[in-house]
Design a protein around this motif. Sequence first.
Motif, short mmCIF file in Angstrom:
data_model
loop_
_atom_site.label_atom_id
_atom_site.label_comp_id
_atom_site.label_asym_id
_atom_site.label_seq_id
_atom_site.Cartn_x
_atom_site.Cartn_y
_atom_site.Cartn_z
N THR A 115 37.79 54.23 48.71
CA THR A 115 38.58 53.26 47.95
C THR A 115 38.10 51.86 48.28
OG1 THR A 115 40.27 52.94 49.65
CG2 THR A 115 40.58 54.78 48.11
N PHE A 116 38.39 50.93 47.39
CA PHE A 116 37.96 49.56 47.65
C PHE A 116 38.64 49.00 48.89
CE2 PHE A 116 38.54 45.00 47.44
CZ PHE A 116 37.23 44.59 47.36
N ASN A 139 13.61 45.97 47.44
CA ASN A 139 14.12 45.73 46.09
C ASN A 139 15.54 46.25 45.96
OD1 ASN A 139 11.67 44.61 45.19
ND2 ASN A 139 10.84 46.64 44.78
N GLY A 140 16.42 45.42 45.45
CA GLY A 140 17.80 45.84 45.21
C GLY A 140 18.69 45.85 46.43
N VAL A 141 18.21 45.38 47.58
CA VAL A 141 19.02 45.38 48.80
C VAL A 141 19.97 44.18 48.79
CG1 VAL A 141 18.97 45.19 51.31
CG2 VAL A 141 17.26 46.58 50.13
N ARG A 142 21.24 44.42 49.12
CA ARG A 142 22.23 43.37 49.18
C ARG A 142 23.01 43.46 50.49
NH1 ARG A 142 19.39 42.43 45.58
NH2 ARG A 142 19.86 41.91 43.40
N ILE A 143 23.43 42.31 51.01
CA ILE A 143 24.24 42.26 52.23
C ILE A 143 25.67 41.94 51.85
CG2 ILE A 143 24.53 41.24 54.51
CD1 ILE A 143 21.91 42.74 54.16
N LEU A 144 26.62 42.79 52.25
CA LEU A 144 28.03 42.59 51.98
C LEU A 144 28.72 42.17 53.27
CD1 LEU A 144 28.73 45.89 49.97
CD2 LEU A 144 27.67 43.78 49.17
N ASP A 145 29.40 41.02 53.24
CA ASP A 145 30.17 40.60 54.40
C ASP A 145 31.41 39.86 53.92
OD1 ASP A 145 29.28 38.10 53.61
OD2 ASP A 145 28.11 37.69 55.41
N SER A 146 32.18 39.29 54.86
CA SER A 146 33.38 38.58 54.47
C SER A 146 33.47 37.27 55.24
CB SER A 146 34.62 39.43 54.74
OG SER A 146 34.78 39.66 56.13
N ASP A 147 34.14 36.32 54.63
CA ASP A 147 34.36 35.01 55.23
C ASP A 147 35.80 34.60 54.93
OD1 ASP A 147 33.73 32.55 56.52
OD2 ASP A 147 33.50 31.61 54.55
N ASP A 148 36.63 34.53 55.99
CA ASP A 148 38.06 34.23 55.81
C ASP A 148 38.71 35.20 54.83
OD1 ASP A 148 38.04 32.12 57.61
OD2 ASP A 148 37.53 30.65 56.08
N GLY A 149 38.31 36.47 54.91
CA GLY A 149 38.91 37.49 54.07
C GLY A 149 38.27 37.66 52.72
N VAL A 151 35.27 38.57 50.26
CA VAL A 151 34.06 39.37 50.29
C VAL A 151 32.90 38.59 49.67
CG1 VAL A 151 32.98 41.51 49.49
CG2 VAL A 151 35.38 41.51 50.16
N ARG A 152 31.72 38.73 50.28
CA ARG A 152 30.54 38.02 49.78
C ARG A 152 29.39 39.01 49.59
NH1 ARG A 152 29.48 33.15 53.93
NH2 ARG A 152 28.96 34.97 55.22
N ILE A 153 28.53 38.69 48.62
CA ILE A 153 27.27 39.40 48.44
C ILE A 153 26.15 38.40 48.70
CG2 ILE A 153 25.76 40.64 46.84
CD1 ILE A 153 28.19 41.57 45.34
N ASP A 154 25.34 38.66 49.72
CA ASP A 154 24.26 37.75 50.11
C ASP A 154 24.77 36.33 50.28
OD1 ASP A 154 22.48 39.84 50.09
OD2 ASP A 154 21.64 39.37 48.13
N GLY A 155 25.96 36.20 50.87
CA GLY A 155 26.52 34.89 51.18
C GLY A 155 27.31 34.23 50.07
N THR A 156 27.35 34.85 48.88
CA THR A 156 28.07 34.28 47.74
C THR A 156 29.39 35.01 47.54
OG1 THR A 156 26.01 33.69 46.64
CG2 THR A 156 27.98 33.79 45.27
N PRO A 157 30.54 34.30 47.59
CA PRO A 157 31.84 34.96 47.40
C PRO A 157 31.95 35.58 46.00
CG PRO A 157 32.12 32.76 48.33
CD PRO A 157 30.68 32.87 47.91
N VAL A 158 32.57 36.76 45.94
CA VAL A 158 32.80 37.43 44.66
C VAL A 158 34.25 37.91 44.63
CG1 VAL A 158 30.41 38.17 44.40
CG2 VAL A 158 32.03 39.68 45.54
N PRO A 159 34.86 37.94 43.45
CA PRO A 159 36.22 38.50 43.36
C PRO A 159 36.24 39.95 43.79
CG PRO A 159 35.63 37.27 41.37
CD PRO A 159 34.37 37.41 42.17
N ASP A 160 37.33 40.35 44.42
CA ASP A 160 37.42 41.72 44.92
C ASP A 160 37.15 42.75 43.84
OD1 ASP A 160 38.01 40.68 47.35
OD2 ASP A 160 40.11 41.33 47.41
N ARG A 166 29.01 43.93 40.67
CA ARG A 166 27.98 42.92 40.91
C ARG A 166 26.76 43.48 41.64
NH1 ARG A 166 29.63 37.42 41.29
NH2 ARG A 166 31.29 37.03 39.78
N LEU A 167 26.86 44.69 42.14
CA LEU A 167 25.73 45.31 42.84
C LEU A 167 24.71 45.80 41.83
CD1 LEU A 167 27.63 47.34 45.59
CD2 LEU A 167 26.43 45.15 45.86
N PRO A 168 23.44 45.92 42.22
CA PRO A 168 22.40 46.39 41.30
C PRO A 168 22.79 47.74 40.67
CG PRO A 168 21.40 45.54 43.29
CD PRO A 168 22.88 45.57 43.54
N ASP A 169 22.56 47.85 39.39
CA ASP A 169 22.91 49.06 38.65
C ASP A 169 21.65 49.89 38.39
OD1 ASP A 169 24.51 50.85 37.37
OD2 ASP A 169 24.77 49.69 35.54
#
Length: 358
Positions: A115-116, A139-149, A151-160, A166-169
């Motif tokens: 689950t998410f 190719n297609g590798v992404r880093i998922l982390d969080s900052d103050d709750g 979630v970010r992809i490669d350092g860019t915040p994204v909506p939950d 937003r990940l490579p399809d």
Amino acid sequence: MSGLLDGVRSFLRAEARNVRRYDVPWERRLWLYAHGFLSSKAPLWDLREETVDQYLSDVEYRSVNGLSHYAEGLGNKLLFHLLLAPSHGAVLPTLHGLVREGHLLDTARFDWATTFDDLHDRIRNGSIVAKPITGAQGNGVRILDSDDGAVRIDGTPVPDDELLSRLPDGQDLLLEEHVSAADYASEVFPQSTNTLRLLTMIDPASGTPFVAAASHRFGTAQSGTTDNWSAGGLSAGVDLDTGQLGAAVTSPAGEGRPGTRLARHPDTGARISGVEVPGWERVKATVRDLAGAYGWLWPHVGWDVVVRTDAGEITVLEGDPQSVDPDQQAHGPLLTDERARRFYEHHGVLSNPWRRWT
């Protein structure tokens, strides 16, 4: 013969791109072709009449993949993990899940995020790498982390609710622990993991594994969160006896002249040449043990590992069946090692017409 023809076809396809990309005189190109080398090696390798027989050629390299009886176990990152886990699970990264068609795979077989909310909790407890199961060269590798709750992809915040979309399809993505390297490597370039590639072979006479070559990759501002040489990263040779790094070599994909040797990192200024891999003997012993355990499947492997501690504890990220990337011989020819030469001779890799004609 079919393997040789396939190698020649692959060689010609690669060289068609090189003709436009590299400014190499045609006389030099023809000399390289006569010895089985692509013109892209001209700025990288010390190819002369006196040294050319010491290098594994590009034509020969293209037949190496056939040495592994089950190469698909190396090419598929999930299969690789499942094959190694029973005996060497302690050196593998933790798996957190699988994304298929934008959704987390729901399975009770493994302790994976289904689950998410579960995935979000795991990201808050440590960053996660999302990588294509059959991808290569970062190719297609992404880093998922969080900052103050958040979630970010490669350092860019994204909506939950947009994280997975937003990940490579296009193919399944493996979610695994993002392993941090020890200080010696992270201080050189902290934005990427900075991995070691150790090339192992199984001695055909004794059946024992040995490390034939090693290189250390470092990311750059161009390659971003990956350290892949093909993406513009750097590669430094590793002295097999001491674990000391040599100067880093720039790649054809990087900025500036390919084959330039750098004692320091061009972005951080941190020293590379002379740095020693901590716990080097332990690193080699762990990889040799792994190579020996799976030599019946894969007699020739390039192991990508992260040195996590100053004691030489490692995490094994993946294996490559071909293994001899161009940067490895940029640090010295493989065939000066008699064990490596005997290995390739035993498996018929050195018996192509190029070596006989010259």
